[in-house]
Design a protein around this motif. Sequence first.
Motif, PDB file in Angstrom:
ATOM      1  N   UNK A   1       0.828  -1.211   0.000  1.00 16.71           N
ATOM      2  CA  UNK A   1       0.000   0.000   0.000  1.00 16.71           C
ATOM      3  C   UNK A   1       0.861   1.259   0.000  1.00 16.71           C
ATOM      4  N   UNK A   2       2.116   1.142  -0.434  1.00 26.44           N
ATOM      5  CA  UNK A   2       3.006   2.311  -0.526  1.00 26.44           C
ATOM      6  C   UNK A   2       3.254   2.991   0.813  1.00 26.44           C
ATOM      7  N   UNK A   3       3.318   2.214   1.871  1.00 31.39           N
ATOM      8  CA  UNK A   3       3.620   2.799   3.171  1.00 31.39           C
ATOM      9  C   UNK A   3       5.073   2.505   3.509  1.00 31.39           C
ATOM     10  N   UNK A   4       5.779   3.528   4.006  1.00 30.94           N
ATOM     11  CA  UNK A   4       7.133   3.321   4.495  1.00 30.94           C
ATOM     12  C   UNK A   4       7.006   2.795   5.931  1.00 30.94           C
ATOM     13  N   UNK A   5       7.785   1.765   6.240  1.00 31.04           N
ATOM     14  CA  UNK A   5       7.665   1.180   7.573  1.00 31.04           C
ATOM     15  C   UNK A   5       8.982   1.255   8.312  1.00 31.04           C
ATOM     16  N   UNK A   6       8.935   1.833   9.504  1.00 34.28           N
ATOM     17  CA  UNK A   6      10.120   1.957  10.358  1.00 34.28           C
ATOM     18  C   UNK A   6       9.837   1.130  11.601  1.00 34.28           C
ATOM     19  N   UNK A   7      10.541   0.006  11.744  1.00 36.78           N
ATOM     20  CA  UNK A   7      10.186  -0.944  12.799  1.00 36.78           C
ATOM     21  C   UNK A   7      11.411  -1.280  13.643  1.00 36.78           C
ATOM     22  N   UNK A   8      11.222  -1.368  14.964  1.00 35.92           N
ATOM     23  CA  UNK A   8      12.351  -1.739  15.821  1.00 35.92           C
ATOM     24  C   UNK A   8      12.116  -3.124  16.408  1.00 35.92           C
ATOM     25  N   UNK A   9      13.212  -3.834  16.684  1.00 32.04           N
ATOM     26  CA  UNK A   9      13.096  -5.178  17.265  1.00 32.04           C
ATOM     27  C   UNK A   9      14.395  -5.580  17.954  1.00 32.04           C
ATOM     28  N   UNK A  10      14.295  -6.357  19.046  1.00 38.46           N
ATOM     29  CA  UNK A  10      15.510  -6.900  19.638  1.00 38.46           C
ATOM     30  C   UNK A  10      15.868  -8.266  19.040  1.00 38.46           C
ATOM     31  N   UNK A  11      15.003  -8.813  18.171  1.00 37.27           N
ATOM     32  CA  UNK A  11      15.256 -10.140  17.611  1.00 37.27           C
ATOM     33  C   UNK A  11      16.070 -10.036  16.329  1.00 37.27           C
ATOM     34  N   UNK A  12      17.304 -10.519  16.397  1.00 43.53           N
ATOM     35  CA  UNK A  12      18.211 -10.434  15.246  1.00 43.53           C
ATOM     36  C   UNK A  12      17.674 -11.208  14.035  1.00 43.53           C
ATOM     37  N   UNK A  13      16.950 -12.300  14.299  1.00 45.44           N
ATOM     38  CA  UNK A  13      16.516 -13.130  13.171  1.00 45.44           C
ATOM     39  C   UNK A  13      15.426 -12.441  12.341  1.00 45.44           C
ATOM     40  N   UNK A  14      14.900 -11.319  12.836  1.00 46.65           N
ATOM     41  CA  UNK A  14      13.896 -10.591  12.047  1.00 46.65           C
ATOM     42  C   UNK A  14      14.542  -9.646  11.039  1.00 46.65           C
ATOM     43  N   UNK A  15      15.854  -9.477  11.148  1.00 49.82           N
ATOM     44  CA  UNK A  15      16.559  -8.553  10.259  1.00 49.82           C
ATOM     45  C   UNK A  15      16.326  -8.895   8.791  1.00 49.82           C
ATOM     46  N   UNK A  16      16.310 -10.206   8.499  1.00 45.65           N
ATOM     47  CA  UNK A  16      16.195 -10.631   7.102  1.00 45.65           C
ATOM     48  C   UNK A  16      14.826 -10.334   6.498  1.00 45.65           C
ATOM     49  N   UNK A  17      13.871  -9.955   7.341  1.00 44.04           N
ATOM     50  CA  UNK A  17      12.534  -9.646   6.835  1.00 44.04           C
ATOM     51  C   UNK A  17      12.416  -8.174   6.439  1.00 44.04           C
ATOM     52  N   UNK A  18      13.466  -7.393   6.719  1.00 41.47           N
ATOM     53  CA  UNK A  18      13.454  -5.963   6.380  1.00 41.47           C
ATOM     54  C   UNK A  18      14.185  -5.741   5.056  1.00 41.47           C
ATOM     55  N   UNK A  19      13.884  -4.590   4.409  1.00 39.48           N
ATOM     56  CA  UNK A  19      14.617  -4.243   3.195  1.00 39.48           C
ATOM     57  C   UNK A  19      16.019  -3.769   3.551  1.00 39.48           C
ATOM     58  N   UNK A  20      16.087  -2.873   4.541  1.00 35.72           N
ATOM     59  CA  UNK A  20      17.392  -2.422   5.031  1.00 35.72           C
ATOM     60  C   UNK A  20      17.324  -2.358   6.544  1.00 35.72           C
ATOM     61  N   UNK A  21      18.508  -2.465   7.185  1.00 36.42           N
ATOM     62  CA  UNK A  21      18.506  -2.430   8.643  1.00 36.42           C
ATOM     63  C   UNK A  21      19.630  -1.550   9.171  1.00 36.42           C
ATOM     64  N   UNK A  22      19.414  -1.045  10.388  1.00 36.97           N
ATOM     65  CA  UNK A  22      20.485  -0.394  11.143  1.00 36.97           C
ATOM     66  C   UNK A  22      20.669  -1.189  12.417  1.00 36.97           C
ATOM     67  N   UNK A  23      21.929  -1.519  12.733  1.00 34.28           N
ATOM     68  CA  UNK A  23      22.208  -2.168  14.016  1.00 34.28           C
ATOM     69  C   UNK A  23      22.547  -1.070  15.012  1.00 34.28           C
TER      70      UNK A  23
END
Lengths: 246, 302
Positions: B179-201
Amino acid sequence: MEKIIESTELTKTFGDFTAVNKITFDVKKGEIFGFLGANGAGKSTAMRMLTGLLSPTSGAATVAGYDVFTEQEKIKKNIGYMSQKFSLYNDLTLMENITFYGGIYGLSNTQIKERGEKLIERLDLGNIKKKLLKEVPLGWKQKIAFSVATLHNPKVVFLDEPTGGVDPITRRQFWEMIYEKADQGMTVFVTTHYMDEAEYCHRISMMVHGEIHGYGTPKELKKEFNAQNMDEVFIHLARGDQYNLK
Amino acid sequence: MISIRNLSKNYEEVQALKNISLEVKPKEIFGLIGPDGAGKTTLMRILTSLLLFDEGEVQVMGKSPISDYQFIRNHIGYMPGKFSLYEDLTVEENLSFFANIFGTTIEKSYDLIKDIYQQIEPFKKRKAGALSGGMKQKLALCAALIHYPKILFLDEPTTGVDPVSRKEFWHIIQQLHHHDITIFVSTPYMDEANLCDRIALIDKGEILNVDLPENISKAFDKTLYAIQCHEGNYQLIKKLREYTHFDSVFPFGEEVHYTDARATDIESDIKLYLEESGLTSIQIRKTASTIEDVFISLMNKN
């Protein structure tokens, strides 16, 4: 091998609702036992029965040799417990917390002093001994909480999601502390949402809708459900074969 | 979509964010990954105009969260880590309330929230306080989306959630993406990183790295060995730590991950040492690094 926890068809109902339905399992001395399940599967209810906080409806179980129906107070004296929520006093110093909890568990003043100093040395916390706990970095707190929960050398320690939100290095240091205690013969009963941590356990049970649907070593479970890792085992058990996101 | 340059924020003596810079592109799922206390919520509250900062420049959709906070608040959705809808209102009342505040209706936004709302619609007359954790989360997400935001901020939506529910939630996030929404999501689970387009550690208020998840996994600069033995990980870790060429070791699933101080191929050397130390059935192989390996090595360097 001596059994520290033995549960036979342990059941808890709340009115019409059966939260825990005839769970049968055992945990041996020195074993790290992973108690897994989805949110709402009945883990907390089962854990509350095993720690003497909640009376079961039917079945039988002993913890550290004491009956969960009739000897709840004795159970409480012989176990350690650490919850996911930090439960030490932030407004007391490290040594004050140790003295307080040591006192509650019935240790003598000499024992408290001796074990407290050993704990501080083991965690290398000499420089923060006199600081209030609220000034101690988060990563340390979990390690301190674990050490305090095992200060009285309980036969079994219950850990309820001890590593939620903790950084990966601390998480591993924490698991090494668990390994060490188990190596010394303490039994560790732990719940977690990190499936890689499930593989650190010697054996695991997986609860689904109040029942135990998976029970064995991580290797056995992966084989049984033809899964690459514990994540897949979990999803298979919690949602069944038809579960597919694509 | 979001631009942060040299941002710092202090709480009295604590430096919550230390000179951080990053860019979030339109329509990407951007993951902010780090442990408790890393500064994730502080950053999120600054971007959503709920918290002032000390130094640096911040732009959200080209606007300043300080001077243009009203514009920003009208065009973002924010789901805080703690459930913060009205527990005494029903599902439907909560949604109507938030729709009303933003001058819209459930019907107008139905297209966007349909997939999520349908899962809680059977309970629409139930009070929010009486919903299960998963249902509350879906309701909070619907409320955050009710005004068709351009950017959706999700603060640790999967913390304390079991692996199945986590997968379902990520599935929902990825659907929203269409739906053309930009998503900014935080998580402590490292294994969720691969579900993002880009990540910041992020750790201790500092950004350790920003990149595509696959590039970050590859950024590990040493040979990584996965080792197992019959005697179990505790004995294995102890022996490896006593090894002359030891560099790092930690448990990783059923194996331990080990790096050696030497750069050469020394698989057989390690095996020999472990056998001489009394361990048996040793299995050793080279393995690909994961985000978590990289995070640990960056934390150690820090």
